[in-house]
Design a protein around this motif. Structure first.
Motif, PDB file in Angstrom:
ATOM      1  N   VAL A 537      -4.957   2.137  -8.364  1.00 42.58           N
ATOM      2  CA  VAL A 537      -5.416   1.524  -7.388  1.00 42.58           C
ATOM      3  C   VAL A 537      -6.108   0.096  -7.620  1.00 42.58           C
ATOM      4  O   VAL A 537      -7.018   0.064  -8.325  1.00 42.58           O
ATOM      5  CB  VAL A 537      -6.614   2.476  -6.612  1.00 42.58           C
ATOM      6  CG1 VAL A 537      -6.908   1.646  -5.313  1.00 42.58           C
ATOM      7  CG2 VAL A 537      -5.698   3.770  -6.182  1.00 42.58           C
ATOM      8  N   ARG A 538      -5.408  -0.873  -7.022  1.00 41.40           N
ATOM      9  CA  ARG A 538      -5.980  -2.247  -7.347  1.00 41.40           C
ATOM     10  C   ARG A 538      -7.193  -2.564  -6.220  1.00 41.40           C
ATOM     11  O   ARG A 538      -8.220  -3.116  -6.757  1.00 41.40           O
ATOM     12  CB  ARG A 538      -4.812  -3.276  -7.039  1.00 41.40           C
ATOM     13  CG  ARG A 538      -3.992  -3.346  -7.961  1.00 41.40           C
ATOM     14  CD  ARG A 538      -2.889  -4.350  -7.920  1.00 41.40           C
ATOM     15  NE  ARG A 538      -2.210  -4.814  -8.857  1.00 41.40           N
ATOM     16  CZ  ARG A 538      -2.405  -5.299  -9.904  1.00 41.40           C
ATOM     17  NH1 ARG A 538      -3.591  -6.167  -9.953  1.00 41.40           N
ATOM     18  NH2 ARG A 538      -1.673  -5.550 -10.965  1.00 41.40           N
ATOM     19  N   ASP A 539      -7.356  -2.039  -4.949  1.00 41.04           N
ATOM     20  CA  ASP A 539      -8.285  -2.515  -4.032  1.00 41.04           C
ATOM     21  C   ASP A 539      -8.352  -1.702  -2.943  1.00 41.04           C
ATOM     22  O   ASP A 539      -7.286  -1.220  -2.414  1.00 41.04           O
ATOM     23  CB  ASP A 539      -8.004  -4.120  -3.811  1.00 41.04           C
ATOM     24  CG  ASP A 539      -9.121  -4.337  -2.941  1.00 41.04           C
ATOM     25  OD1 ASP A 539     -10.377  -4.127  -3.038  1.00 41.04           O
ATOM     26  OD2 ASP A 539      -8.827  -5.293  -1.783  1.00 41.04           O
ATOM     27  N   ILE A 540      -9.511  -1.501  -2.364  1.00 40.53           N
ATOM     28  CA  ILE A 540      -9.722  -0.824  -1.080  1.00 40.53           C
ATOM     29  C   ILE A 540     -10.511  -1.818  -0.223  1.00 40.53           C
ATOM     30  O   ILE A 540     -11.523  -2.018  -0.561  1.00 40.53           O
ATOM     31  CB  ILE A 540     -10.277   0.678  -1.081  1.00 40.53           C
ATOM     32  CG1 ILE A 540      -9.509   1.544  -1.961  1.00 40.53           C
ATOM     33  CG2 ILE A 540     -10.295   0.950   0.090  1.00 40.53           C
ATOM     34  CD1 ILE A 540     -10.270   2.755  -2.217  1.00 40.53           C
ATOM     35  N   THR A 548      -7.498  -0.723   4.046  1.00 38.63           N
ATOM     36  CA  THR A 548      -6.110  -0.885   3.272  1.00 38.63           C
ATOM     37  C   THR A 548      -6.226  -0.692   1.711  1.00 38.63           C
ATOM     38  O   THR A 548      -7.264  -0.949   1.026  1.00 38.63           O
ATOM     39  CB  THR A 548      -5.776  -2.560   3.342  1.00 38.63           C
ATOM     40  OG1 THR A 548      -5.472  -2.768   4.816  1.00 38.63           O
ATOM     41  CG2 THR A 548      -4.520  -2.788   2.419  1.00 38.63           C
ATOM     42  N   VAL A 549      -5.572   0.351   1.280  1.00 39.77           N
ATOM     43  CA  VAL A 549      -5.359   0.764  -0.225  1.00 39.77           C
ATOM     44  C   VAL A 549      -4.046   0.024  -0.842  1.00 39.77           C
ATOM     45  O   VAL A 549      -3.214   0.349  -0.394  1.00 39.77           O
ATOM     46  CB  VAL A 549      -5.236   2.372  -0.323  1.00 39.77           C
ATOM     47  CG1 VAL A 549      -5.362   2.653  -1.627  1.00 39.77           C
ATOM     48  CG2 VAL A 549      -6.289   2.895   0.461  1.00 39.77           C
ATOM     49  N   THR A 550      -4.577  -0.825  -2.071  1.00 41.03           N
ATOM     50  CA  THR A 550      -3.432  -1.497  -2.526  1.00 41.03           C
ATOM     51  C   THR A 550      -3.248  -0.883  -3.809  1.00 41.03           C
ATOM     52  O   THR A 550      -4.192  -0.688  -4.555  1.00 41.03           O
ATOM     53  CB  THR A 550      -3.878  -3.038  -2.798  1.00 41.03           C
ATOM     54  OG1 THR A 550      -3.978  -3.644  -1.441  1.00 41.03           O
ATOM     55  CG2 THR A 550      -2.691  -3.778  -3.233  1.00 41.03           C
ATOM     56  N   ILE A 551      -2.119  -0.444  -3.860  1.00 43.35           N
ATOM     57  CA  ILE A 551      -1.707   0.250  -5.269  1.00 43.35           C
ATOM     58  C   ILE A 551      -0.706  -0.433  -6.231  1.00 43.35           C
ATOM     59  O   ILE A 551       0.224  -1.200  -5.440  1.00 43.35           O
ATOM     60  CB  ILE A 551      -1.368   1.922  -5.149  1.00 43.35           C
ATOM     61  CG1 ILE A 551      -0.167   1.702  -4.172  1.00 43.35           C
ATOM     62  CG2 ILE A 551      -2.468   2.593  -4.586  1.00 43.35           C
ATOM     63  CD1 ILE A 551       0.470   3.267  -4.255  1.00 43.35           C
TER      64      ILE A 551
END
Length: 680
Positions: A537-540, A548-551
């Motif tokens: 996971v890069r960022d929430i 937004t969840v960035t994977i």
């Protein structure tokens, strides 16, 4: 067959105007076909047309075949129709005709727990095959029962390579081979099994003093003897070994002209391999194999063949239909209850993933024993049919769970439980996985788990929860399995402490559950979760009420399936669907309605993110898409820290993208929690 008369064939082909080689194409069959799974129809596969017997003095021998009747044996549907069709084809030929079965005819079926082999044998006596081979399910009642049902059979049961360790004698009630003579044509039939038979039946070969000899060596020995000493014209191997093994048999043996196959239950029209014609009629009396062999001077010189479909247009044999009806009427037609949803007993469904039916079976075990966990093997769920919505009869239940397995409850540590789950994972890259796809091969209750079906991804079980709590590897759990599983040699169940055993049949446990809870409405609750790639996971982040969840996108990702992405509490069945999914620059952005997202995360809770994607990394066999997973950990610490469990930051190592690095990220405490309605 191997000694084809080349000059004769060339002459015949030229005379017939043939310009291509005399050969059959490879079979068209679905790669996900699993024992009992439905393969696509292939129609006739004709090859090496037999010459006109009247013009050259040769004789055509017709071989009619069937295999793996199993659950159809006491259903008044395809079995009596198959008998009619075989008799019809017998009458259609003026030439000599023989009928050979490929094994697994007398079990399992709905009457297995009640009357065992009696109904199928009575029906087979009406069919009058020339020979039957012992399959693994024909040993469901033990070695001792073989002599009993053989004595009641009006045809021979064959098995050449399972013999007494000391005397070399075959199983009592069987013969290694038989010789049939029709209109001057002598046919030798040899019965064979392969190593898989030992793991597919509850019989302990060593304990009973039997050994399994190499099927190719045994076949060569008997085939050569039959040709040279008994003067047979045609040697048929009745081989309960599957298609790949039959091809091996053809390549490694001399003097075998035809192989009637059973066991892997695929639709395989007659095909030639290394001079032997191989045929398998799938299963459950749905097809009949028909092979015409041209015999001249003691050799098979040409052949053709096809599979015939047993359809509803084929009439039932009245005698067989009457035998089945009378056997069923006392008990099996009673209605056990109702289901509001389809109950999927198909092999492909239950081997690959959880089903609503599988969940209910596991729940019925726990309801009977009170265990914390229940596990049953997919192969113990039979019939390859879908039931309901509507009434469910006693016969339906015992067709679904037809074996005489009882319930056994043992104690396992969490580590042993994970080991048991992992032992049944079939990886995509394995030989079995290349044929059928990756598989979990189990149905469960009380336990939820993630499995990774790829080589090099051990442990294959990543995460597991027992009744809503993370599995503790040091904790001891009570686990109910069926008695067949309890006897798995070399598994953690072998020496496990037994808490209880019961005489209750596993089918009866399901029957009682349906009766006590009707109408039943089992559901697929995501207990068994397939994962192909675990990513970081890069960022929430939160913007305009959306989280937004960035994977990281797994290696080879070419597209996503947006409506497949969701988050779920690790141990619960509640899930939240994504609002949108965007693939860009090596990442996947997944958005959720923020209030619902925060509510699911809860105070200190864990979320799992799953979604389907297209990739060039895997050549899928069964599943249409691959599945990516990322772990989201709720935390009181705040911030947008993203770190995997191995200690690497998600931004630290680009090379880790798409690998199985058990990645997780904290759900920032700073994400505002807006009011939301309670979850029902």
């Amino acid at each position: 067959m191997r000694r084809l008369l080349t000059v004769l064939l060339v002459t015949l082909l030229v005379a017939a105007g043939a310009v291509g080689p005399v050969a059959a194409s490879e079979p068209v069959s679905s790669p996900e076909t699993r024992a009992g799974a439905t393969a696509p129809a292939t129609g006739s596969s004709l090859a090496a047309e037999a010459p006109d017997n009247e013009s050259n003095g040769s004789t055509t021998l017709t071989l009619l075949t069937y295999n793996d009747i199993q659950t159809a044996a006491v259903e008044n549907q395809t079995f009596p129709r198959m008998v009619h069709l075989i008799n019809e084809r017998r009458a259609a030929h003026d030439n000599p005709t023989v009928v050979v079965g490929g094994g697994d005819q007398i079990s399992p079926h709905a009457l297995s727990p009640l009357t065992q082999w009696r109904t199928p044998v009575a029906a087979l006596n009406v069919l009058e095959p020339d020979a039957e081979v012992i399959g693994n399910h024909d040993l469901d009642y033990g070695f001792g029962a073989v002599e009993n049902f053989s004595n009641e059979s009006e045809f021979p049961w064959l098995m050449a390579n399972i013999v007494d360790q000391e005397t070399g004698e075959p199983i009592p009630g069987t013969e290694p081979y038989t010789v049939v003579e029709r209109d001057g044509v002598k046919v030798g039939i040899v019965g064979l099994a392969d190593e898989a038979i030992k793991s597919k039946t509850a019989v302990d070969f060593d304990e009973k003093g039997y050994e399994l000899r190499n099927y190719s060596e045994t076949a060569s020995e008997y085939a050569t003897m039959l040709k040279e000493e008994r003067g047979v014209d045609v040697v048929v191997a009745a081989a309960h070994i599957g298609i790949p093994e039959s091809k091996t048999l053809a390549r490694e043996t001399d003097n075998v002209d035809a192989i009637v196959v059973g066991d892997d239950e695929v639709e395989y029209p007659p095909q030639e391999t290394a001079g032997a014609v191989i045929v398998e009629a799938e299963a459950r009396a749905e097809h009949v194999g028909e092979v015409d062999l041209t015999v001249e001077n003691g050799d098979v010189t040409a052949w053709n063949g096809r599979l015939l479909n047993v359809t509803e247009d084929v009439p039932r044999n009245e005698t067989v239909a009457d035998i089945i009806s009378k056997a069923r009427e006392d008990t099996l037609e009673d209605v056990a209850g109702r289901t509001t949803v389809p109950l999927d007993a198909r092999f492909a469904s239950n081997y690959h993933d959880e089903t609503a039916l599988g969940n209910m079976i596991g729940d019925s075990f726990r309801a009977k024993t009170g265990a914390e966990v229940a596990i049953t093997n997919a192969g113990g769920i039979r019939s390859n049919s879908v039931y309901g919505p509507g009434n469910v009869t006693v016969g339906d239940v015992y067709n679904i769970l037809p074996f005489r397995n009882t319930l056994v409850t043992v104690e396992l540590t969490g580590a042993e439980l994970k080991q048991l789950l992992a032992s049944q994972v079939v990886t995509l890259e394995s030989e079995t996985g290349q044929r059928y796809g990756s598989e979990a091969q189990l149905q469960v209750s009380g336990v939820t788990y993630e499995w990774v079906g790829h080589e090099g991804e051990e442990p294959y079980i990543r995460e597991a929860w027992v009744n809503g709590e993370p599995l503790d590897e040091d904790e001891t759990y009570t686990v109910t399995v069926n008695s067949y599983m309890a006897g798995w040699e070399g598994s953690v169940l072998t020496n496990a402490t037994r808490v209880s055993t019961t005489n209750t049949l596993y089918g009866t446990a399901l029957l009682d559950y349906i009766r006590n809870n009707t109408p039943v409405s089992p559901a697929d609750t995501n207990r068994i979760r397939r994962v192909d790639s675990v990513t970081a996971v890069r960022d929430i982040s939160v913007e305009k009420g959306m989280a937004t969840v960035t994977i990281d996108a797994p290696n080879g990702t070419t597209a996503t399936v947006p409506d497949s992405f969701y988050v779920v509490d690790g141990a619960s069945s509640e899930r939240l669907a994504a609002e949108s999914v965007t693939l860009t620059d090596g990442t996947i952005e997944v958005t959720f309605e923020n209030a619902a997202f925060r509510r699911m995360a809860g105070e200190g809770g864990d979320l799992e993110l799953y979604g389907k994607y297209e990739t060039t990394a895997f050549d899928r066999v069964y599943f249409e898409h691959s599945v990516v997973n990322a772990d989201l950990r709720a935390s009181d610490s705040g911030g947008n820290a993203c770190a995997d469990r191995s200690g690497h930051g998600a931004d630290d190592d680009e090379a880790d993208r798409g690998q199985s690095a058990n990645a997780s990220a904290t759900v920032p405490a700073g994400v505002p929690a807006t009011p939301a309605a309670p979850v029902a």
